[in-house]
Design a protein around this motif. Sequence first.
Motif, PDB file in Angstrom:
ATOM      1  N   GLN A   1       0.827  -1.201   0.000  1.00 50.12           N
ATOM      2  CA  GLN A   1       0.000   0.000   0.000  1.00 50.12           C
ATOM      3  C   GLN A   1       0.864   1.255   0.000  1.00 50.12           C
ATOM      4  OE1 GLN A   1      -3.447   0.083  -0.235  1.00 50.12           O
ATOM      5  NE2 GLN A   1      -3.071   2.243  -0.589  1.00 50.12           N
ATOM      6  N   ALA A   2       1.951   1.247   0.764  1.00 50.33           N
ATOM      7  CA  ALA A   2       2.860   2.392   0.795  1.00 50.33           C
ATOM      8  C   ALA A   2       3.513   2.599  -0.575  1.00 50.33           C
ATOM      9  CB  ALA A   2       3.923   2.183   1.868  1.00 50.33           C
ATOM     10  N   GLN A   3       3.888   1.508  -1.234  1.00 47.73           N
ATOM     11  CA  GLN A   3       4.474   1.630  -2.568  1.00 47.73           C
ATOM     12  C   GLN A   3       3.457   2.180  -3.564  1.00 47.73           C
ATOM     13  OE1 GLN A   3       5.940  -2.214  -3.659  1.00 47.73           O
ATOM     14  NE2 GLN A   3       7.745  -2.078  -2.343  1.00 47.73           N
ATOM     15  N   ALA A   4       2.224   1.717  -3.472  1.00 46.45           N
ATOM     16  CA  ALA A   4       1.175   2.200  -4.367  1.00 46.45           C
ATOM     17  C   ALA A   4       0.905   3.681  -4.135  1.00 46.45           C
ATOM     18  CB  ALA A   4      -0.098   1.392  -4.175  1.00 46.45           C
ATOM     19  N   ASP A   5       0.884   4.094  -2.881  1.00 43.15           N
ATOM     20  CA  ASP A   5       0.671   5.511  -2.572  1.00 43.15           C
ATOM     21  C   ASP A   5       1.810   6.360  -3.112  1.00 43.15           C
ATOM     22  OD1 ASP A   5      -1.696   4.879  -1.311  1.00 43.15           O
ATOM     23  OD2 ASP A   5      -0.831   4.910   0.706  1.00 43.15           O
ATOM     24  N   ALA A   6       3.045   5.892  -2.952  1.00 42.80           N
ATOM     25  CA  ALA A   6       4.199   6.636  -3.458  1.00 42.80           C
ATOM     26  C   ALA A   6       4.148   6.728  -4.973  1.00 42.80           C
ATOM     27  CB  ALA A   6       5.491   5.966  -3.008  1.00 42.80           C
ATOM     28  N   TYR A   7       3.783   5.647  -5.636  1.00 45.09           N
ATOM     29  CA  TYR A   7       3.685   5.654  -7.092  1.00 45.09           C
ATOM     30  C   TYR A   7       2.589   6.611  -7.548  1.00 45.09           C
ATOM     31  CZ  TYR A   7       2.861   4.147 -11.856  1.00 45.09           C
ATOM     32  OH  TYR A   7       2.685   4.131 -13.204  1.00 45.09           O
TER      33      TYR A   7
ATOM     34  N   LEU B   1       1.472   9.256  -6.017  1.00 46.75           N
ATOM     35  CA  LEU B   1       1.920  10.631  -5.837  1.00 46.75           C
ATOM     36  C   LEU B   1       2.928  11.031  -6.912  1.00 46.75           C
ATOM     37  CD1 LEU B   1       2.323  10.843  -1.960  1.00 46.75           C
ATOM     38  CD2 LEU B   1       0.603  11.983  -3.382  1.00 46.75           C
ATOM     39  N   ALA B   2       3.819  10.112  -7.277  1.00 47.03           N
ATOM     40  CA  ALA B   2       4.830  10.409  -8.287  1.00 47.03           C
ATOM     41  C   ALA B   2       4.211  10.538  -9.675  1.00 47.03           C
ATOM     42  CB  ALA B   2       5.898   9.318  -8.292  1.00 47.03           C
ATOM     43  N   ALA B   3       3.169   9.754  -9.942  1.00 46.64           N
ATOM     44  CA  ALA B   3       2.559   9.754 -11.263  1.00 46.64           C
ATOM     45  C   ALA B   3       1.622  10.943 -11.460  1.00 46.64           C
ATOM     46  CB  ALA B   3       1.790   8.453 -11.477  1.00 46.64           C
ATOM     47  N   GLY B   4       1.189  11.555 -10.401  1.00 51.71           N
ATOM     48  CA  GLY B   4       0.253  12.672 -10.510  1.00 51.71           C
ATOM     49  C   GLY B   4      -1.180  12.167 -10.428  1.00 51.71           C
ATOM     50  N   THR B   5      -2.123  13.091 -10.422  1.00 54.84           N
ATOM     51  CA  THR B   5      -3.521  12.698 -10.239  1.00 54.84           C
ATOM     52  C   THR B   5      -4.259  12.524 -11.549  1.00 54.84           C
ATOM     53  OG1 THR B   5      -4.158  15.014 -10.060  1.00 54.84           O
ATOM     54  CG2 THR B   5      -3.678  13.834  -8.009  1.00 54.84           C
ATOM     55  N   LYS B   6      -3.703  12.971 -12.674  1.00 49.20           N
ATOM     56  CA  LYS B   6      -4.427  12.915 -13.935  1.00 49.20           C
ATOM     57  C   LYS B   6      -4.441  11.519 -14.541  1.00 49.20           C
ATOM     58  CE  LYS B   6      -5.052  15.341 -18.237  1.00 49.20           C
ATOM     59  NZ  LYS B   6      -4.560  16.342 -19.143  1.00 49.20           N
ATOM     60  N   ARG B   7      -3.370  10.788 -14.427  1.00 50.18           N
ATOM     61  CA  ARG B   7      -3.258   9.489 -15.092  1.00 50.18           C
ATOM     62  C   ARG B   7      -4.264   8.447 -14.626  1.00 50.18           C
ATOM     63  NH1 ARG B   7       2.279   7.460 -17.213  1.00 50.18           N
ATOM     64  NH2 ARG B   7       0.718   6.140 -18.156  1.00 50.18           N
ATOM     65  N   PRO B   8      -4.524   8.280 -13.327  1.00 47.71           N
ATOM     66  CA  PRO B   8      -5.493   7.241 -12.944  1.00 47.71           C
ATOM     67  C   PRO B   8      -6.875   7.453 -13.543  1.00 47.71           C
ATOM     68  CG  PRO B   8      -4.200   7.851 -11.049  1.00 47.71           C
ATOM     69  CD  PRO B   8      -3.861   8.824 -12.159  1.00 47.71           C
ATOM     70  N   SER B   9      -7.301   8.719 -13.682  1.00 46.48           N
ATOM     71  CA  SER B   9      -8.620   8.945 -14.263  1.00 46.48           C
ATOM     72  C   SER B   9      -8.612   8.598 -15.747  1.00 46.48           C
ATOM     73  CB  SER B   9      -9.062  10.389 -14.052  1.00 46.48           C
ATOM     74  OG  SER B   9      -8.194  11.274 -14.717  1.00 46.48           O
ATOM     75  N   GLU B  10      -7.502   8.872 -16.451  1.00 41.46           N
ATOM     76  CA  GLU B  10      -7.417   8.487 -17.855  1.00 41.46           C
ATOM     77  C   GLU B  10      -7.469   6.970 -17.991  1.00 41.46           C
ATOM     78  OE1 GLU B  10      -3.904  10.195 -19.476  1.00 41.46           O
ATOM     79  OE2 GLU B  10      -4.593  12.243 -19.203  1.00 41.46           O
ATOM     80  N   LEU B  11      -6.747   6.289 -17.131  1.00 44.38           N
ATOM     81  CA  LEU B  11      -6.746   4.831 -17.156  1.00 44.38           C
ATOM     82  C   LEU B  11      -8.130   4.295 -16.821  1.00 44.38           C
ATOM     83  CD1 LEU B  11      -5.231   2.140 -17.382  1.00 44.38           C
ATOM     84  CD2 LEU B  11      -4.658   2.373 -14.974  1.00 44.38           C
TER      85      LEU B  11
END
Length: 61
Positions: free
Chosen positions: A18-24, A26-36
Amino acid sequence: MEPHTHLALHHTRAAELQAQADAYRLAAGTKRPSELRTRLGWTLVEVGLRLASAPKVAVAH
């Protein structure tokens, strides 16, 4: 392995993941998950429509 030990290791590993996912995230930004999420959603719609449509019958000549 003791069940309690196994469960404790599971919880520790889950927290690490979970910590790794949270760090990723944050690093990837908030726009990409919504596009995916959008792309995945439309893919699921397409698959559902293909499953719901009547199968085409092959005609032998």
